[in-house]
Motif scaffolding. Structure first.
Motif, mmCIF file in Angstrom:
data_model
loop_
_atom_site.group_PDB
_atom_site.id
_atom_site.type_symbol
_atom_site.label_atom_id
_atom_site.label_comp_id
_atom_site.label_asym_id
_atom_site.label_seq_id
_atom_site.Cartn_x
_atom_site.Cartn_y
_atom_site.Cartn_z
ATOM 1 N N LEU A 176 28.887 7.898 14.898
ATOM 2 C CA LEU A 176 27.898 8.487 14.005
ATOM 3 C C LEU A 176 28.165 9.950 13.668
ATOM 4 C CD1 LEU A 176 24.595 6.985 15.484
ATOM 5 C CD2 LEU A 176 25.905 6.172 13.523
ATOM 6 N N LEU A 177 28.707 10.719 14.615
ATOM 7 C CA LEU A 177 28.879 12.152 14.392
ATOM 8 C C LEU A 177 30.100 12.447 13.525
ATOM 9 C CD1 LEU A 177 28.016 13.543 17.940
ATOM 10 C CD2 LEU A 177 26.569 13.508 15.904
ATOM 11 N N PRO A 178 30.142 13.601 12.862
ATOM 12 C CA PRO A 178 31.317 13.976 12.072
ATOM 13 C C PRO A 178 32.601 13.886 12.887
ATOM 14 C CG PRO A 178 29.511 15.469 11.602
ATOM 15 C CD PRO A 178 29.052 14.594 12.743
ATOM 16 N N VAL A 179 33.704 13.553 12.220
ATOM 17 C CA VAL A 179 34.959 13.248 12.901
ATOM 18 C C VAL A 179 35.487 14.418 13.724
ATOM 19 C CG1 VAL A 179 36.431 13.937 10.953
ATOM 20 C CG2 VAL A 179 37.228 12.171 12.555
ATOM 21 N N ASP A 180 35.165 15.651 13.346
ATOM 22 C CA ASP A 180 35.699 16.807 14.068
ATOM 23 C C ASP A 180 34.815 17.255 15.227
ATOM 24 O OD1 ASP A 180 33.714 17.602 12.284
ATOM 25 O OD2 ASP A 180 34.580 19.593 11.998
ATOM 26 N N LYS A 181 33.655 16.616 15.424
ATOM 27 C CA LYS A 181 32.718 17.066 16.453
ATOM 28 C C LYS A 181 33.063 16.519 17.839
ATOM 29 C CE LYS A 181 30.405 19.447 13.517
ATOM 30 N NZ LYS A 181 30.665 20.900 13.462
ATOM 31 N N ILE A 182 33.421 15.232 17.927
ATOM 32 C CA ILE A 182 33.808 14.642 19.207
ATOM 33 C C ILE A 182 35.284 14.266 19.177
ATOM 34 C CG2 ILE A 182 33.528 12.675 20.765
ATOM 35 C CD1 ILE A 182 30.602 12.662 20.198
ATOM 36 N N ILE A 183 35.637 13.399 18.223
ATOM 37 C CA ILE A 183 37.001 12.891 18.148
ATOM 38 C C ILE A 183 38.001 14.029 17.984
ATOM 39 C CG2 ILE A 183 38.567 11.525 16.702
ATOM 40 C CD1 ILE A 183 36.235 9.611 16.201
ATOM 41 N N GLY A 184 37.724 14.949 17.069
ATOM 42 C CA GLY A 184 38.652 16.043 16.819
ATOM 43 C C GLY A 184 38.799 16.998 17.989
ATOM 44 N N LYS A 185 37.790 17.069 18.859
ATOM 45 C CA LYS A 185 37.830 18.023 19.967
ATOM 46 C C LYS A 185 38.438 17.434 21.237
ATOM 47 C CE LYS A 185 33.910 20.824 18.391
ATOM 48 N NZ LYS A 185 34.784 21.903 17.907
ATOM 49 N N VAL A 186 38.087 16.187 21.581
ATOM 50 C CA VAL A 186 38.524 15.644 22.867
ATOM 51 C C VAL A 186 39.831 14.865 22.780
ATOM 52 C CG1 VAL A 186 36.135 15.496 23.655
ATOM 53 C CG2 VAL A 186 37.215 13.478 22.661
ATOM 54 N N TYR A 187 40.198 14.379 21.593
ATOM 55 C CA TYR A 187 41.391 13.547 21.504
ATOM 56 C C TYR A 187 42.686 14.276 21.880
ATOM 57 C CZ TYR A 187 39.559 9.157 19.629
ATOM 58 O OH TYR A 187 38.937 7.955 19.489
ATOM 59 N N PRO A 188 42.886 15.532 21.470
ATOM 60 C CA PRO A 188 44.110 16.208 21.910
ATOM 61 C C PRO A 188 44.232 16.265 23.438
ATOM 62 C CG PRO A 188 43.137 17.389 20.074
ATOM 63 C CD PRO A 188 42.131 16.339 20.487
ATOM 64 N N LEU A 189 43.101 16.456 24.130
ATOM 65 C CA LEU A 189 43.125 16.467 25.594
ATOM 66 C C LEU A 189 43.447 15.080 26.133
ATOM 67 C CD1 LEU A 189 39.928 18.647 26.228
ATOM 68 C CD2 LEU A 189 42.322 19.386 26.194
ATOM 69 N N PHE A 190 42.817 14.064 25.564
ATOM 70 C CA PHE A 190 43.108 12.689 25.968
ATOM 71 C C PHE A 190 44.566 12.342 25.689
ATOM 72 C CE2 PHE A 190 38.466 11.043 25.385
ATOM 73 C CZ PHE A 190 38.127 11.628 26.588
ATOM 74 N N GLY A 191 45.088 12.855 24.567
ATOM 75 C CA GLY A 191 46.478 12.594 24.214
ATOM 76 C C GLY A 191 47.434 13.147 25.249
ATOM 77 N N ALA A 192 47.130 14.337 25.744
ATOM 78 C CA ALA A 192 47.967 14.944 26.783
ATOM 79 C C ALA A 192 47.964 14.084 28.044
ATOM 80 C CB ALA A 192 47.462 16.350 27.094
ATOM 81 N N LEU A 193 46.792 13.565 28.421
ATOM 82 C CA LEU A 193 46.685 12.701 29.593
ATOM 83 C C LEU A 193 47.490 11.420 29.403
ATOM 84 C CD1 LEU A 193 45.392 12.207 32.361
ATOM 85 C CD2 LEU A 193 43.393 11.253 31.182
ATOM 86 N N LEU A 194 47.416 10.853 28.207
ATOM 87 C CA LEU A 194 48.172 9.645 27.894
ATOM 88 C C LEU A 194 49.673 9.888 28.023
ATOM 89 C CD1 LEU A 194 48.869 6.904 26.571
ATOM 90 C CD2 LEU A 194 48.478 7.990 24.355
ATOM 91 N N LEU A 195 50.153 10.991 27.461
ATOM 92 C CA LEU A 195 51.586 11.278 27.495
ATOM 93 C C LEU A 195 52.056 11.556 28.919
ATOM 94 C CD1 LEU A 195 51.928 13.497 24.289
ATOM 95 C CD2 LEU A 195 52.528 11.086 24.575
ATOM 96 N N ILE A 196 51.236 12.238 29.701
ATOM 97 C CA ILE A 196 51.582 12.486 31.108
ATOM 98 C C ILE A 196 51.710 11.156 31.851
ATOM 99 C CG2 ILE A 196 50.709 13.408 33.288
ATOM 100 C CD1 ILE A 196 49.475 15.712 31.638
#
Length: 481
Positions: A176-196
């Motif tokens: 429901l929230l704008p794409v940059d409010k949750i997805i845009g903020k936490v995904y780069p951190l999640f991405g780092a965890l995935l790559l690690i």
């Protein structure tokens, strides 16, 4: 081990060679405004940087597919490596790039609108139903799968139902929230965890000299389940996945410049294939096929993930690896519901600026998904696999028609589209969830459907080109009738 390392190298080379060829063939226009600016609404159309878009795209498309699928595909033996490498370079990454870039050229349109525009109005309705069904299945599968993994890491007093409820609460907010409010903020951190996580398992395989089998075309499946068509549905994410066609338009609405498309769409598919290679290799090297089959039957792919992670990285490293795997389905499940909301809104032409409009479209989706969580995971996965690859087939035909109308070599999309048409129709004609026909009849039926699809494509393309097509300005390409 040689096959594993060479496969990774070929995937990387594929990005810099075939990926560059596809980009040049498509014809990037750097000065052309993208939908992120032309239709900016601070909800779904929001300009974001290439690194952030790339990480969001990777997490959107990955899910448990490039882990669970390759683990199950490992039962077939090293032939699975061939599909991951060749499928990713020549089909999956092409599929993702064309879907994302054609969406950019058409105002951030989702696959149903693109299908209606390039394959005919009837296909718009068919693909709309297919897309929503697929996204519901993906969203549901990507609730139950991470919930089971989280349950193994949490105290017994935290029930599976509570975990599922918490995931749904997050999904509702992200939808429901704008794409940059949750997805845009936490995904780069999640991405780092995935790559690690992926680097940890992959590095562990190389450092320990894991006994990864070398390439062979032999079918090593303990139950001798045929490679065609089953392998090409079992391993979808990591090679070719129609689910990606529902996710790329999310990022087409946030991409700043067309020149970023190869990194975001083609490149992240290649990176997903590398993740798939790592988990397929881990499953093959650690478990003999018979033992792997038993573990899958007893505890599913999640059980294999837990055993591989703990065995290779110890309790702390293994827990981090499992957390990286948990991130994947959660960050695809949330955008599955978001995509479904956007597709339905586009279909019924309801603007999404007001949160109330987003809410009344999204809530029924969650109600249906909660009901679907009561169905056995293995049954859901079979339906997901077929719907997923059928969507990929349609998206490839859309890409082929687009290139054909631009008077460009469309074979880069036509050939994988023909192959996947044969795969999906063979499966649904033969499978118990489909028509249950004998395999020889399924081959013949799928061959007839594939031939009909080729004829229909050639006829439609020739007819539309003969009628005159504006090939420079994409918005003026006439819609199919």
């Amino acid at each position: 081990m040689i096959t594993f390392i060479v496969s990774i190298i070929i995937l990387i080379i594929g990005y810099f060679t075939y990926g560059k060829f596809i980009e040049k063939l498509f014809g990037v226009k750097e000065q052309r405004p993208t939908p992120a600016y032309a239709k900016k609404d601070d909800v779904d159309y929001v300009p974001m940087g290439t690194w952030k878009n790339s990480m969001i795209q990777l997490l959107n498309i990955a899910g448990v597919g490039p882990i669970f699928g390759p683990i199950m595909g490992a039962l077939y033996g090293p032939v699975a490596f061939l599909w991951i490498v060749l499928g990713s370079i020549f089909a999956g990454a092409v599929h993702d790039y064309l879907t994302g870039m054609i969406s950019i050229r058409n105002g951030g349109a989702h696959l149903p609108q693109l299908a209606g525009r390039f394959l005919g109005k009837t296909m718009k309705h068919v693909v709309n139903a297919f897309s929503v069904l697929l996204l519901l299945l993906v969203g549901t599968v990507f609730v139950t799968a991470p919930a089971a993994l989280i349950a193994d890491l949490t105290p017994a007093w935290i029930s599976l139902g509570v975990i599922i409820g918490a995931i749904f609460v997050y999904y509702i907010a992200a939808t429901l929230l704008p794409v940059d409010k949750i997805i845009g903020k936490v995904y780069p951190l999640f991405g780092a965890l995935l790559l690690i996580s992926a680097v940890g398992i992959g590095g562990g395989l190389i450092v320990t000299g894991a006994d990864i089998p070398e390439i062979t075309l032999a079918n090593l499946h303990p139950d001798q389940i045929p490679i065609f068509p089953l392998l090409f549905l079992t391993i979808s994410c990591g090679a070719l996945s129609g689910f990606h066609a529902t996710q790329s338009p999310i990022i087409s609405r946030t991409t700043k410049n067309e020149k970023n498309g190869r990194k975001i769409f083609y490149g992240m598919m290649i990176l997903e294939a590398i993740i798939a290679m790592i988990w397929a290799a881990a499953a093959m090297s650690i478990f003999p096929a018979g033992e792997l089959n038993s573990i899958l039957a007893e505890s599913g792919p999640a059980g294999v993930v837990s055993e591989v992670s703990m065995l290779m990285l110890g309790s702390i490293g293994g827990t981090l690896a499992i957390l990286g795997v948990i991130v994947l389905p959660i960050t695809s499940g949330d955008t599955s519901f978001r995509s479904a909301r956007m597709i339905i809104a586009d279909y019924i032409n309801v603007k999404q600026l007001k949160i109330t409009n987003r809410l009344w479209i999204a809530l029924p989706l969650f109600v249906v998904s909660i009901a679907l969580t009561q169905i056995d995971f293995n049954i859901l996965w079979r339906y997901f696999s077929w719907a997923n690859q059928s969507t990929a087939m349609i998206a490839l035909w859309v890409g082929a028609m687009y290139l054909g109308l631009q008077r460009k070599p469309h074979w880069v999309a036509t050939l994988p589209a023909i192959f996947m048409t044969m795969v999906t129709f063979t499966y649904i004609l033969n499978a118990p969830i489909g028509f249950g026909l004998p395999m020889n009849l399924s081959y013949m039926g799928a061959g007839l459907v594939t031939a009909a699809a080729i004829v229909a494509f050639a006829y439609t393309l020739r007819k539309r080109l003969a009628g005159g097509v504006e090939i420079e300005v994409d918005e003026k390409v006439p819609a199919a009738s």
